[in-house]
Design an enzyme around this catalytic site. Structure first.
Site, PDB file in Angstrom:
ATOM      1  N   LYS A 278       0.854  -1.189   0.000  1.00  0.00           N
ATOM      2  CA  LYS A 278       0.000   0.000   0.000  1.00  0.00           C
ATOM      3  C   LYS A 278       0.892   1.241   0.000  1.00  0.00           C
ATOM      4  O   LYS A 278       1.772   1.394   0.868  1.00  0.00           O
ATOM      5  CB  LYS A 278      -0.873  -0.037   1.253  1.00  0.00           C
ATOM      6  CG  LYS A 278      -2.228   0.582   1.096  1.00  0.00           C
ATOM      7  CD  LYS A 278      -3.033   0.311   2.360  1.00  0.00           C
ATOM      8  CE  LYS A 278      -4.405   0.906   2.312  1.00  0.00           C
ATOM      9  NZ  LYS A 278      -5.062   0.831   3.620  1.00  0.00           N
TER      10      LYS A 278
HETATM   11  C1  E4P Z   1      -8.509   1.857   3.631  1.00  0.00           C
HETATM   12  O1  E4P Z   1      -7.638   1.223   3.119  1.00  0.00           O
HETATM   13  C2  E4P Z   1      -8.388   2.590   4.884  1.00  0.00           C
HETATM   14  O2  E4P Z   1      -7.656   1.783   5.777  1.00  0.00           O
HETATM   15  C3  E4P Z   1      -9.718   2.854   5.537  1.00  0.00           C
HETATM   16  O3  E4P Z   1     -10.796   2.437   4.737  1.00  0.00           O
HETATM   17  C4  E4P Z   1      -9.875   4.223   6.103  1.00  0.00           C
HETATM   18  O4  E4P Z   1     -11.128   4.314   6.738  1.00  0.00           O
HETATM   19  P1  E4P Z   1     -11.480   5.479   7.779  1.00  0.00           P
HETATM   20  O5  E4P Z   1     -11.597   6.750   7.001  1.00  0.00           O
HETATM   21  O6  E4P Z   1     -12.786   5.061   8.370  1.00  0.00           O
HETATM   22  O7  E4P Z   1     -10.346   5.523   8.757  1.00  0.00           O
END
Ligand code: E4P
Length: 222
Positions: free
Chosen positions: A83
């Protein structure tokens, strides 16, 4: 639509794996920081629990550092997807990691233009954050629609991973728009299944069954 779980909690991941509907997991530094234990061991155990794409995020902000961390994560297990944040250095790192055959999930995407560049750099997934856009009075779901359309127009080999999904309707809307993946916390996954009429219906079936059994028993005895 593929369903990914957005957590680093092994307890939740094991619980969700038993449901048979989870195709992968996304983690991020904030989610891993909430867990006790070595992040590397946690990621390895997640990979052993769910045989699907498991996102592990780099924390370096320069391309060389991202490349180093990305290669390290990718070497950990075949399920790992690296990522990378959607910044200039991230694009460079994505290009190189993709050319080495590693899958990249480009994260922190908030606009269709960012997604277009991520796909062109060779990302396997783009992660637009729907909930965080909604939080700042911007229509997160419109960004999903725009990205799906752009990827369709040019047949990009890149999947739209709708992220930051905060409630069941976010998931349903993303699925209607054709997002390839939705990643969500356990609470949202559980809420997808819940319907009061199912609970009421089941209660009634069981009560009727018990009543009929009693009546049958009484008839046999009399
Ligand atoms: C995605 O990869 C992120 O980890 C996640 O969906 C972020 O979500 P949040 O905005 O609820 O923290």
């Amino acid at each position: 639509m593929k369903i990914f779980l957005d957590t680093a909690s092994l307890k939740e991941i094991r619980e969700a794996a038993a449901l048979g509907v989870v195709d992968g997991v996304t983690t991020n530094p904030s989610l891993l920081a909430k867990e006790s234990g070595d992040p590397e061991q946690i990621l390895l155990e997640i990979c052993r629990t769910i045989d699907g794409p498991i996102s592990a995020e780099v924390v370096a902000t320069d391309a060389a550092g991202m490349l180093r961390e990305g290669r390290h994560w990718a070497a950990l297990h075949k399920n790992i997807v690296v990522k990378i944040p959607c910044i200039l250095e991230g694009l460079k790192a994505t290009k190189l990691l993709a050319s080495e055959g590693h899958r990249v999930n480009m994260t922190l995407i908030f606009s269709p233009s960012q997604a277009l560049l991520a796909a062109k750099a060779g990302a396997r997934y783009v992660s637009p954050f729907v909930g965080r856009l909604d939080d700042v009075s911007t229509d997160g779901m419109q960004v999903i629609a725009d990205i799906v359309q752009i990827f369709d127009n040019y047949d990009f080999d890149c999947e739209v991973l709708a992220a930051s999904l905060r409630h069941p309707m976010h998931v349903v809307e993303a699925a209607k728009l054709g997002a390839h993946v939705g990643t969500m916390p356990m609470s949202v996954l559980a809420a997808l299944l819940k319907h009061p009429l199912t609970d009421i219906g089941l209660k009634r079936f069981l009560e009727d069954w018990e009543k009929a059994k009693k009546e049958l028993g009484a008839k046999a005895a009399g």
